[in-house]
Scaffold this motif. Structure first.
Motif, short mmCIF file in Angstrom:
data_model
loop_
_atom_site.label_atom_id
_atom_site.label_comp_id
_atom_site.label_asym_id
_atom_site.label_seq_id
_atom_site.Cartn_x
_atom_site.Cartn_y
_atom_site.Cartn_z
N VAL A 1 32.75 44.31 43.42
CA VAL A 1 31.87 45.66 43.36
C VAL A 1 32.71 46.69 43.55
N GLY B 1 36.00 42.44 43.80
CA GLY B 1 34.86 41.54 43.73
C GLY B 1 34.37 41.70 45.33
N TYR B 2 32.96 40.49 45.28
CA TYR B 2 32.41 41.02 46.65
C TYR B 2 32.49 39.27 47.03
N TYR C 1 27.06 45.40 41.33
CA TYR C 1 26.68 46.16 41.70
C TYR C 1 25.38 46.96 42.00
N GLU D 1 32.51 44.27 49.82
CA GLU D 1 33.52 45.32 48.59
C GLU D 1 34.39 44.11 49.07
N GLY E 1 33.44 41.10 40.32
CA GLY E 1 32.83 42.30 39.90
C GLY E 1 32.51 42.12 38.31
#
Length: 287
Positions: free
Chosen positions: A37, A120-121, A135, A151, A246
């Motif tokens: 993210v 990332g997520y 995102y 996140e 991400g």
């Protein structure tokens, strides 16, 4: 150390990304076990320093960080040489990625180019088409917040080194709270992803460090709410809640407060050339 503006302001300034050639020309990336993210930021919010201090140094001072030793060991099921994928989330992932790259250098002797920390997520119950997690973007494509993700930063480490990385994670918190409280919502909740989750061999180690910080751990069910002012971290089983890398433009990104320098930012292109990051299929002009 705090964010310099509320999330609404961050989103407003982030629209500037769409006009930044560096971001517009950089392709997205994807790792099959990672999510990421990011948000855009205005250069006026950052301070250029040759050797920028981390958020942690500003909050606690070096002396405070020295306190506390290694707690426990993974059980025999996790062999000392086995590499595991873990992830950590504490608000905005930009500064968290930088912190864990530094941790890899410190505890594993990895260079910045050898680091595995990726923004990332994680922690959501859904993915978009083709398994995408993106995102916030104008196309509303696979929005990570709408799908319940937070996140996070994914890292690959030897299982025997998890105690050191657990300590680094909990040292990110100040009085049990994340360093950027102005970012609010489930997208910024504090998360920890480990093999087996609360039933795995690494949970007791994390629990010991959390208790030293006056914090508690709770099993993540997916799409969990914000942890702000709760001194809480949600713990996820990485098998059930994997980590998604991400977009490229979020990797090796400056923090909202500090610039980490052009050499750090250049790791983005080097990581692409090395195949460490690859396109995710998400829009590269999120807001």
């Amino acid at each position: 150390d705090r964010k310099m503006m509320a999330r609404v302001s961050c989103i407003t300034f982030a629209l500037c990304i769409t006009s930044a050639a560096a971001f517009m020309t950089t392709p997205a990336l994807r790792m099959p076990t990672t999510k990421a993210v990011s948000r855009g930021a205005s250069a006026s919010l950052t301070m250029q320093v040759n050797n920028p201090p981390s958020r942690r140094q500003l909050l606690f001072g070096l002396a405070g960080l020295a306190a506390g030793g290694m707690v426990g060991k993974p059980d025999e099921a996790a062999a000392a040489g086995e590499e595991i994928q873990v992830y950590f989330g504490s608000g905005c992932f930009w500064h968290v990625q930088h912190e864990f790259i530094e941790a890899e250098k410190k505890h594993l002797g990895r260079s910045e180019k050898e680091s595995t920390s990726i923004a990332g997520y994680a922690g959501g119950l859904k993915t978009g088409p083709d398994g995408k997690v993106c995102y916030h973007n104008l196309m509303m494509d696979s929005d990570y917040g709408r799908m319940g993700h937070s996140e996070a930063v994914g890292v690959k480490i030897p299982s025997s080194k998890f105690p050191e990385f657990a300590k680094e994670f909990f040292d990110l918190f100040y009085k049990g709270e994340r360093a950027d409280p102005q970012d609010r919502g489930g997208e910024y909740r504090s998360v920890l992803g480990i093999p087996g989750g609360v039933n795995g061999p690494f949970f007791p180690i994390a629990k010991a460090y959390a208790e030293k910080k006056g914090m508690s751990l709770k099993e993540g069910k997916g799409n969990d709410p914000d942890t702000l002012r709760k001194k809480l971290v949600y713990v996820y089983d990485t098998a059930q809640f994997p980590f998604y890398a991400g977009e490229v433009y979020h990797q090796y990104h400056d923090d909202m407060v500090f610039r980490y320098g052009p050499e750090y930012n250049a790791l983005r292109q080097e990581a692409q050339l090395a195949g460490k990051i690859a396109p995710t299929g998400c829009p590269e002009n999120g807001f």
